[in-house]
Design a protein around this motif. Structure first.
Motif, PDB file in Angstrom:
ATOM      1  N   HIS A 100      -7.963  -1.401   3.569  1.00  0.00           N
ATOM      2  CA  HIS A 100      -8.363  -0.015   3.403  1.00  0.00           C
ATOM      3  C   HIS A 100      -9.241   0.455   4.553  1.00  0.00           C
ATOM      4  N   GLU A 104      -9.024   4.070   6.557  1.00  0.00           N
ATOM      5  CA  GLU A 104      -9.998   4.955   5.910  1.00  0.00           C
ATOM      6  C   GLU A 104     -10.214   6.249   6.688  1.00  0.00           C
ATOM      7  N   ILE A 107      -7.475   8.799   6.173  1.00  0.00           N
ATOM      8  CA  ILE A 107      -7.504   9.481   4.877  1.00  0.00           C
ATOM      9  C   ILE A 107      -8.504  10.626   4.930  1.00  0.00           C
ATOM     10  N   ILE A 127       0.648   6.656   4.425  1.00  0.00           N
ATOM     11  CA  ILE A 127      -0.175   5.943   3.438  1.00  0.00           C
ATOM     12  C   ILE A 127       0.373   6.260   2.055  1.00  0.00           C
ATOM     13  N   LYS A 129      -0.524   4.180  -1.076  1.00  0.00           N
ATOM     14  CA  LYS A 129      -1.604   3.939  -2.047  1.00  0.00           C
ATOM     15  C   LYS A 129      -2.716   3.193  -1.344  1.00  0.00           C
ATOM     16  N   TRP A 130      -3.925   3.284  -1.890  1.00  0.00           N
ATOM     17  CA  TRP A 130      -5.034   2.496  -1.367  1.00  0.00           C
ATOM     18  C   TRP A 130      -6.000   2.158  -2.480  1.00  0.00           C
ATOM     19  N   ASP A 131      -6.728   1.087  -2.272  1.00  0.00           N
ATOM     20  CA  ASP A 131      -7.726   0.611  -3.217  1.00  0.00           C
ATOM     21  C   ASP A 131      -8.974   0.246  -2.416  1.00  0.00           C
ATOM     22  N   LYS A 132      -9.933   1.158  -2.414  1.00  0.00           N
ATOM     23  CA  LYS A 132     -11.135   0.956  -1.603  1.00  0.00           C
ATOM     24  C   LYS A 132     -11.952  -0.229  -2.110  1.00  0.00           C
ATOM     25  N   ASP A 135     -10.310  -3.273  -0.874  1.00  0.00           N
ATOM     26  CA  ASP A 135     -10.038  -3.158   0.554  1.00  0.00           C
ATOM     27  C   ASP A 135      -8.570  -3.424   0.871  1.00  0.00           C
ATOM     28  N   ALA A 137      -4.481  -1.469   1.177  1.00  0.00           N
ATOM     29  CA  ALA A 137      -3.716  -0.235   1.303  1.00  0.00           C
ATOM     30  C   ALA A 137      -2.243  -0.575   1.445  1.00  0.00           C
ATOM     31  N   LEU A 139       1.276   0.906   2.975  1.00  0.00           N
ATOM     32  CA  LEU A 139       1.836   1.861   3.922  1.00  0.00           C
ATOM     33  C   LEU A 139       3.354   1.811   3.856  1.00  0.00           C
TER      34      LEU A 139
END
Length: 140
Positions: A100, A104, A107, A127, A129-132, A135, A137, A139
């Motif tokens: 992520h 970042e 985004i 992008i 989905k992502w999950d901060k 960490d 993502a 693509l």
């Protein structure tokens, strides 16, 4: 049966050398058993024996991710191709996993995201989905 001095000498040699021979056997056997037990082909958590072979096997599925937010700013990282439906199969047939923190800035600042294989031209990426927190993502 009579004991000759030669027979007594041979018996004494066997009694003295047998423990040394067994010790040498175990010393030679133990590392080879450890070598087989730590083979990464059987246990993926063991350090690979040949970095060159590892690079050769994974290089085709590894790309560099570029997140450009301005003329002199941006981030760069690595992504790995996986077999996963990303919902964008017609336009972007390959799914990529990255961190992520690499994407970042794209985004939040609306930057341009591209990917490239080693010494190849860059292609646009999206992008998904992502999950901060973890960490990660996804693509396309």
């Amino acid at each position: 049966m009579s004991q000759t001095p030669a027979n007594k000498f041979i018996a004494a040699i066997v009694i003295v050398t047998a423990p040394f021979a067994m010790g040498a056997f175990f010393l030679a056997w133990a590392p080879s058993a450890q070598y087989a037990a730590s083979n990464p082909e059987y246990d993926g958590y063991v350090q690979p024996r040949s970095i060159e072979k590892l690079v050769e096997r994974t290089q085709d599925s590894t790309v560099t991710v570029f997140c450009k937010t301005g003329k002199k700013s941006g981030s760069q990282g690595t992504a790995w191709a996986i077999d996963l439906d990303n919902g964008k199969d017609e336009k972007y047939p390959t799914s990529l996993i990255t961190n992520h923190h690499v994407i970042e800035d794209c985004i939040s600042a609306g930057g341009k995201l591209t990917v490239a294989e080693l010494f190849k031209k860059e292609f646009p990426a999206e992008i998904i989905k992502w999950d901060k927190k973890n960490d990660l993502a996804l693509l396309a």
